[in-house]
Design a protein around this motif. Structure first.
Motif, short mmCIF file in Angstrom:
data_model
loop_
_atom_site.label_atom_id
_atom_site.label_comp_id
_atom_site.label_asym_id
_atom_site.label_seq_id
_atom_site.Cartn_x
_atom_site.Cartn_y
_atom_site.Cartn_z
N ARG A 125 5.04 5.96 3.48
CA ARG A 125 3.86 5.67 4.09
C ARG A 125 3.18 4.24 3.29
O ARG A 125 2.85 3.45 3.98
CB ARG A 125 3.07 6.80 3.79
N ILE A 126 3.02 4.29 2.01
CA ILE A 126 2.65 3.50 1.11
C ILE A 126 3.38 1.93 1.47
O ILE A 126 2.72 1.12 1.67
CB ILE A 126 2.49 3.58 -0.14
N ALA B 124 5.40 1.37 3.83
CA ALA B 124 5.13 0.88 5.53
C ALA B 124 3.80 0.09 5.54
O ALA B 124 3.76 -0.58 6.44
CB ALA B 124 5.48 2.17 6.39
N GLU B 125 2.73 0.76 5.04
CA GLU B 125 1.52 0.05 5.02
C GLU B 125 1.28 -1.53 4.73
O GLU B 125 0.67 -2.03 5.34
CB GLU B 125 0.56 0.85 4.34
N GLY B 126 2.35 -1.83 3.79
CA GLY B 126 2.30 -3.18 3.29
C GLY B 126 3.51 -3.97 3.77
O GLY B 126 3.35 -5.11 3.69
N ASN B 127 4.24 -3.25 4.32
CA ASN B 127 5.29 -4.14 5.27
C ASN B 127 5.64 -3.70 6.33
O ASN B 127 6.30 -2.52 6.71
CB ASN B 127 6.45 -4.18 4.37
N GLN B 128 5.48 -4.57 7.66
CA GLN B 128 5.42 -3.92 8.83
C GLN B 128 7.22 -3.77 9.40
O GLN B 128 7.16 -3.48 10.48
CB GLN B 128 4.64 -5.02 10.11
N LYS C 77 10.00 0.68 8.90
CA LYS C 77 9.84 1.96 10.04
C LYS C 77 10.25 3.12 9.26
O LYS C 77 11.58 3.21 8.51
CB LYS C 77 10.75 1.48 11.20
N ARG D 254 5.44 8.08 -0.47
CA ARG D 254 5.81 6.63 -1.05
C ARG D 254 6.33 5.86 0.25
O ARG D 254 5.94 4.38 0.03
CB ARG D 254 6.66 6.65 -1.96
N ILE E 207 6.52 6.05 11.97
CA ILE E 207 5.63 4.90 11.48
C ILE E 207 6.11 3.56 11.55
O ILE E 207 7.29 3.36 11.38
CB ILE E 207 5.48 5.28 9.96
N ASN E 208 5.34 2.74 12.20
CA ASN E 208 5.67 1.26 12.39
C ASN E 208 6.38 1.08 13.70
O ASN E 208 6.97 -0.13 13.93
CB ASN E 208 6.15 0.46 11.30
#
Length: 310
Positions: A54-55, A57-61, A64, A52, A307-308
């Motif tokens: 990961r999801i 983080a994909e939608g909000n830069q 992190k 969750r 991530i990010n």
């Protein structure tokens, strides 16, 4: 624009992280004078928390994520995330909503007033009365034992200027007692009282051993009083033992034919002194274990993925 870092440690918090992310995002959308990053550090959760994150983080830069290689415990993992925050101010926020996100506004207001440290003080709680009383008793005990002035009813929830984070980096503690470190820094601080709500969803990950761990860590890191008590207790008990021996000797000499010492006092004395010895040996072991951890100087965590952070 000033950048604010929000740091949230997670372990099996799949039911809470999406709602927490949403509330923090809405909060900063209402404060356009700030930019923000929300750092989640996942302590090798066994549920869908990592997926969750990961999801999200994909939608909000601005989100992190640090994924740990294994579970490094409730002390090391959140502290590692704090040290990786780059904002002008860093706010520690737990995932279960027992740190109310809306208080972030108050933290930022006092920070803008010039305070480098702004902390939340848990003046009441929706947890059981008995548990809250035990916690207050612990804060009272450690406050009396500590070499420094500790902060009662402070859980770590607060805002810390990047200057404070830099000081924490120089301390380089592999197993930190964060609440004590903030008190030890000694910079002027603002305190915001709040009522701690119950966990929103899921069950607590704390148990007797995790609570005992952090309780003993606070004592061993900030007090030598127990060691001195052990010395004074040993001396006092030796004096008492000598006096008892003299009394028995005099009684036996005066009433030679009638006075019988018996085995009961001997057995009781043996069990008493053995228990006292075991208690203080265990206490000494806690200090030795703390020194051992410092000497090993292992990293706070080993990261599996970021991530990010680019």
């Amino acid at each position: 624009m000033k950048k604010i870092s929000i740091v949230t440690a997670c372990f099996n918090e799949e039911e809470n992280i999406e709602e927490l992310h949403r509330q923090v995002k809405l909060l900063f959308e209402s404060m356009p004078q700030y930019t923000y990053e929300h750092i989640f550090i996942d302590n090798c959760s066994m549920d869908a928390t990592a997926a969750r994150l990961r999801i999200i983080a994909e939608g909000n830069q601005n989100v992190k994520v640090i994924l740990n290689a294994r579970n490094f415990g409730h002390i090391r993992s959140p502290y590692h995330a704090l040290l990786n925050a780059k904002g002008d101010a860093v706010i520690s926020l737990v995932a279960d909503f027992q740190d109310p996100p809306e208080i972030i506004r108050d933290f930022l207001a006092r920070w803008e007033d010039g305070y480098k440290i702004v902390i939340g003080i848990k003046e009441s709680s929706e947890e059981s009365t008995a548990m809250f009383a035990v916690r207050r008793l612990y804060y009272g005990i450690i406050g009396r034992l500590s070499d420094i002035e500790m902060i009662p009813n402070f859980t770590g929830f607060g805002l810390y200027d990047q200057q404070v984070i830099e000081i924490l980096r120089t301390m380089d503690d592999p197993y930190p007692y964060f609440r004590g470190m903030i008190a030890d820094i000694g910079l002027p601080r603002a305190e915001i009282p709040y009522r701690q709500p119950q966990r929103k969803r899921g069950i607590t990950k704390n148990n007797f051993f995790t609570l005992y761990d952090i309780a003993m860590l606070g004592i061993t890191n900030h007090s030598r009083v127990p060691l001195r008590l052990a010395t004074m207790a040993g001396f006092s008990l030796s004096v008492v033992s000598l006096l008892v021996a003299v009394v028995y000797l005099v009684a036996k000499l005066i009433w030679w034919d009638f006075f019988q010492a018996g085995t009961a006092p001997i057995l009781i004395g043996m069990f008493f002194f053995s228990s006292v010895q075991l208690f203080f040996i265990g206490l000494l072991g806690e200090y030795v274990g703390s020194i051992h951890t410092q000497i090993l100087h292992r990293p706070l965590v080993v990261e599996k993925e970021r991530i990010n952070f680019d």
